[in-house]
Design a protein around this motif. Structure first.
Motif, PDB file in Angstrom:
ATOM      1  N   PHE A  14       0.882  -1.160   0.000  1.00 48.90           N
ATOM      2  CA  PHE A  14       0.000   0.000   0.000  1.00 48.90           C
ATOM      3  C   PHE A  14       0.921   1.211   0.000  1.00 48.90           C
ATOM      4  O   PHE A  14       1.863   1.276   0.789  1.00 48.90           O
ATOM      5  N   ALA A  15       0.678   2.140  -0.926  1.00 44.14           N
ATOM      6  CA  ALA A  15       1.647   3.216  -1.142  1.00 44.14           C
ATOM      7  C   ALA A  15       0.961   4.590  -1.100  1.00 44.14           C
ATOM      8  O   ALA A  15       0.761   5.228  -2.128  1.00 44.14           O
ATOM      9  N   PRO A  16       0.596   5.038   0.093  1.00 39.23           N
ATOM     10  CA  PRO A  16      -0.118   6.324   0.181  1.00 39.23           C
ATOM     11  C   PRO A  16       0.791   7.541  -0.028  1.00 39.23           C
ATOM     12  O   PRO A  16       1.982   7.488   0.257  1.00 39.23           O
ATOM     13  N   SER A  17       0.187   8.598  -0.539  1.00 36.81           N
ATOM     14  CA  SER A  17       0.873   9.906  -0.599  1.00 36.81           C
ATOM     15  C   SER A  17       0.367  10.712   0.593  1.00 36.81           C
ATOM     16  O   SER A  17      -0.844  10.782   0.795  1.00 36.81           O
ATOM     17  N   MET A  48       5.731   4.920   1.976  1.00 40.67           N
ATOM     18  CA  MET A  48       5.233   6.290   2.054  1.00 40.67           C
ATOM     19  C   MET A  48       5.730   7.079   0.842  1.00 40.67           C
ATOM     20  O   MET A  48       6.935   7.269   0.673  1.00 40.67           O
ATOM     21  N   GLU A  49       4.799   7.539   0.010  1.00 37.72           N
ATOM     22  CA  GLU A  49       5.178   8.210  -1.241  1.00 37.72           C
ATOM     23  C   GLU A  49       5.245   9.724  -1.028  1.00 37.72           C
ATOM     24  O   GLU A  49       4.432  10.496  -1.554  1.00 37.72           O
ATOM     25  N   ASP A  50       6.257  10.117  -0.277  1.00 35.72           N
ATOM     26  CA  ASP A  50       6.406  11.532   0.085  1.00 35.72           C
ATOM     27  C   ASP A  50       7.436  12.214  -0.821  1.00 35.72           C
ATOM     28  O   ASP A  50       8.455  12.698  -0.354  1.00 35.72           O
ATOM     29  N   ALA A 183       9.150  12.489 -10.733  1.00 36.51           N
ATOM     30  CA  ALA A 183       7.734  12.249 -11.021  1.00 36.51           C
ATOM     31  C   ALA A 183       7.288  10.939 -10.375  1.00 36.51           C
ATOM     32  O   ALA A 183       8.067   9.990 -10.256  1.00 36.51           O
ATOM     33  N   TYR A 184       6.027  10.930  -9.991  1.00 35.86           N
ATOM     34  CA  TYR A 184       5.438   9.721  -9.400  1.00 35.86           C
ATOM     35  C   TYR A 184       5.660   8.499 -10.284  1.00 35.86           C
ATOM     36  O   TYR A 184       5.998   7.415  -9.803  1.00 35.86           O
ATOM     37  N   GLN A 185       5.485   8.649 -11.613  1.00 35.15           N
ATOM     38  CA  GLN A 185       5.604   7.489 -12.525  1.00 35.15           C
ATOM     39  C   GLN A 185       6.965   6.812 -12.393  1.00 35.15           C
ATOM     40  O   GLN A 185       7.069   5.588 -12.437  1.00 35.15           O
ATOM     41  N   ALA A 187       9.154   7.144  -9.688  1.00 37.22           N
ATOM     42  CA  ALA A 187       9.398   6.672  -8.319  1.00 37.22           C
ATOM     43  C   ALA A 187       8.660   5.360  -8.052  1.00 37.22           C
ATOM     44  O   ALA A 187       9.223   4.418  -7.487  1.00 37.22           O
ATOM     45  N   VAL A 188       7.413   5.296  -8.514  1.00 33.80           N
ATOM     46  CA  VAL A 188       6.612   4.103  -8.219  1.00 33.80           C
ATOM     47  C   VAL A 188       7.202   2.869  -8.919  1.00 33.80           C
ATOM     48  O   VAL A 188       7.268   1.771  -8.348  1.00 33.80           O
ATOM     49  N   VAL A 189       7.681   3.073 -10.136  1.00 28.64           N
ATOM     50  CA  VAL A 189       8.239   1.954 -10.900  1.00 28.64           C
ATOM     51  C   VAL A 189       9.558   1.469 -10.278  1.00 28.64           C
ATOM     52  O   VAL A 189       9.781   0.271 -10.108  1.00 28.64           O
ATOM     53  N   VAL A 201      -2.307  -3.825  -5.965  1.00 33.89           N
ATOM     54  CA  VAL A 201      -3.761  -3.667  -5.849  1.00 33.89           C
ATOM     55  C   VAL A 201      -3.990  -2.235  -5.392  1.00 33.89           C
ATOM     56  O   VAL A 201      -3.462  -1.813  -4.355  1.00 33.89           O
ATOM     57  N   ARG A 202      -4.760  -1.459  -6.162  1.00 36.25           N
ATOM     58  CA  ARG A 202      -4.927  -0.027  -5.852  1.00 36.25           C
ATOM     59  C   ARG A 202      -6.180   0.496  -6.540  1.00 36.25           C
ATOM     60  O   ARG A 202      -6.837  -0.229  -7.311  1.00 36.25           O
ATOM     61  N   GLY A 203      -6.494   1.767  -6.300  1.00 36.51           N
ATOM     62  CA  GLY A 203      -7.719   2.353  -6.831  1.00 36.51           C
ATOM     63  C   GLY A 203      -7.710   2.460  -8.355  1.00 36.51           C
ATOM     64  O   GLY A 203      -6.657   2.637  -8.978  1.00 36.51           O
ATOM     65  N   ASP A 205      -8.495   4.761 -10.193  1.00 34.39           N
ATOM     66  CA  ASP A 205      -8.045   6.045 -10.744  1.00 34.39           C
ATOM     67  C   ASP A 205      -6.629   5.938 -11.305  1.00 34.39           C
ATOM     68  O   ASP A 205      -6.213   6.799 -12.080  1.00 34.39           O
ATOM     69  N   LEU A 206      -5.911   4.879 -10.949  1.00 32.46           N
ATOM     70  CA  LEU A 206      -4.540   4.728 -11.460  1.00 32.46           C
ATOM     71  C   LEU A 206      -4.452   3.737 -12.633  1.00 32.46           C
ATOM     72  O   LEU A 206      -3.361   3.482 -13.142  1.00 32.46           O
ATOM     73  N   LEU A 207      -5.615   3.242 -13.055  1.00 38.15           N
ATOM     74  CA  LEU A 207      -5.630   2.304 -14.186  1.00 38.15           C
ATOM     75  C   LEU A 207      -5.007   2.946 -15.434  1.00 38.15           C
ATOM     76  O   LEU A 207      -4.221   2.355 -16.163  1.00 38.15           O
ATOM     77  N   SER A 242     -11.312  11.934  -1.840  1.00 38.72           N
ATOM     78  CA  SER A 242      -9.873  12.189  -1.877  1.00 38.72           C
ATOM     79  C   SER A 242      -9.537  13.298  -0.910  1.00 38.72           C
ATOM     80  O   SER A 242     -10.427  13.986  -0.398  1.00 38.72           O
ATOM     81  N   LYS A 243      -8.248  13.437  -0.686  1.00 40.54           N
ATOM     82  CA  LYS A 243      -7.820  14.494   0.224  1.00 40.54           C
ATOM     83  C   LYS A 243      -8.143  15.844  -0.398  1.00 40.54           C
ATOM     84  O   LYS A 243      -8.438  16.801   0.287  1.00 40.54           O
ATOM     85  N   GLN A 244      -8.085  15.889  -1.740  1.00 40.55           N
ATOM     86  CA  GLN A 244      -8.310  17.165  -2.435  1.00 40.55           C
ATOM     87  C   GLN A 244      -9.734  17.672  -2.213  1.00 40.55           C
ATOM     88  O   GLN A 244      -9.967  18.856  -2.180  1.00 40.55           O
TER      89      GLN A 244
HETATM   90  N1  GLU Z   1       0.800   7.252  -3.969  1.00 36.54           N
HETATM   91  C1  GLU Z   1      -0.287   7.076  -4.868  1.00 36.54           C
HETATM   92  C2  GLU Z   1      -1.538   7.713  -4.305  1.00 36.54           C
HETATM   93  O1  GLU Z   1      -1.662   7.841  -3.088  1.00 36.54           O
HETATM   94  C3  GLU Z   1      -0.615   5.636  -5.126  1.00 36.54           C
HETATM   95  C4  GLU Z   1       0.485   4.902  -5.762  1.00 36.54           C
HETATM   96  C5  GLU Z   1       0.202   3.482  -6.174  1.00 36.54           C
HETATM   97  O2  GLU Z   1      -0.541   2.769  -5.481  1.00 36.54           O
HETATM   98  O3  GLU Z   1       0.773   3.078  -7.170  1.00 36.54           O
HETATM   99  O4  GLU Z   1      -2.395   8.049  -5.085  1.00 36.54           O
END
Ligand code: GLU
Length: 290
Positions: A14-17, A48-50, A183-185, A187-189, A201-203, A205-207, A242-244
């Motif tokens: 699980f990789a939250p920002s 932690m994706e900070d 960029a997130y793309q 770092a995540v990779v 496994v994630r939301g 919205d990242l498909l 979302s947090k936004q």
């Molecule tokens: N850090 C990203 C977010 O919170 C999710 C990254 C991922 O699960 O690949 O939206």
């Protein structure tokens, strides 16, 4: 018989920002990835994706970790903080540069849009022989060259075959921003590969960005994890929580009810219980049948 074969080597995450505290939408992603790991006798970790300080909220990272603990979703490994991973991202950049896959770009996103609407590339793309020092000069973003009409496909465990012409959808996407942030793309990779993540496994919205991530994995010689995207939790107007949009932060004193709501969202039936452990065990069994 088949079901009893223990699939080792599964590692999920699980990789939250830390742009805000844990809300129901993020709990659903955390829980789904946790359950998938447990059903597959796998390991589960939190990262932690900070990497984007301007978007971060003070105290959010600690709040998320504390809240996960209170919901009995504990990382089996020490939490990796992306803010401390810069040297690995920089190494990946160097590899891409050596392969001739990167260029530095001085154009604004408006200019890029204009070029793309005319089916052209910006002139920065054709400049030859940037040295690595030049590549790292301030004031430029780094873009990856996407091969013409490049289509990337994968089979999502929930949504089936997804194919995307990333050349048309995204073009030469940014892997390090003009302000110097990775960029997130990218770092995540890099982190999924470094941490040996086999299943993501994630939301949902990242498909849409997954094909870009797979493209980067291919360029960097990494293997591609198995992906499963789960439906988003939306408010009454149909907007993603979302947090936004200031979704309510979960109250840890209501952890059991929060987990129950997350299970409802994932369509996992739970028999009433007062114990988180019993709820999670039921959820693991329920997830295995989905
Ligand atoms: N850090 C990203 C977010 O919170 C999710 C990254 C991922 O699960 O690949 O939206």
């Amino acid at each position: 018989m088949h079901r009893n074969i223990i699939k080792r080597n599964y590692r999920g995450r699980f990789a939250p920002s830390p742009t805000g505290g844990l809300h129901l939408g993020s709990l659903v992603s955390a829980l789904a990835s946790f359950l998938d790991a447990k059903v597959n006798q796998g390991e589960w970790l939190v990262r932690m994706e900070d990497i984007d300080p301007p978007r971060e909220q003070e105290g959010a990272a600690q709040q998320i970790l504390h809240s996960l603990d209170e919901h009995c979703l504990q990382s089996e490994f020490p939490v990796i903080w992306q803010s401390e991973q810069g040297e690995y991202y920089q190494r990946a950049i160097e590899q891409l540069w050596q392969q001739g896959d990167l260029y530095r770009c001085a154009c604004s996103s408006k200019q890029i849009k204009q070029y793309r609407s005319q089916n052209e590339h910006c002139l920065c793309r054709d400049k030859k022989n940037d040295s690595f020092e030049q590549l790292n000069a301030q004031g430029y973003s780094l873009r990856i060259k996407v091969e013409a009409e490049k289509v990337v496909g994968f089979k999502d465990c929930q949504y089936g075959l997804i194919e995307q012409n990333i050349y048309q959808e995204a073009g030469d996407f940014i892997i390090r921003r003009r302000d110097g942030l990775f960029a997130y793309q990218l770092a995540v990779v890099v982190d999924d590969a470094l941490q040996g993540i086999t299943n993501v496994v994630r939301g949902v919205d990242l498909l849409d960005v997954t094909p870009r991530q797979i493209y980067l994995q291919q360029k960097l010689g990494f293997s591609t994890p198995v992906y499963r995207h789960v439906p988003l939790v939306c408010d009454e107007q149909g907007n993603k929580l979302s947090k936004q949009n200031f979704s309510p932060i979960l109250n840890s004193a209501e952890a059991l009810q929060n987990l129950q709501r997350a299970c409802d969202h994932l369509k996992i039936a739970i028999t009433k219980t007062q114990k988180i452990e019993s709820l999670l065990n039921q959820a693991i069994a329920g997830w295995g049948k989905i």
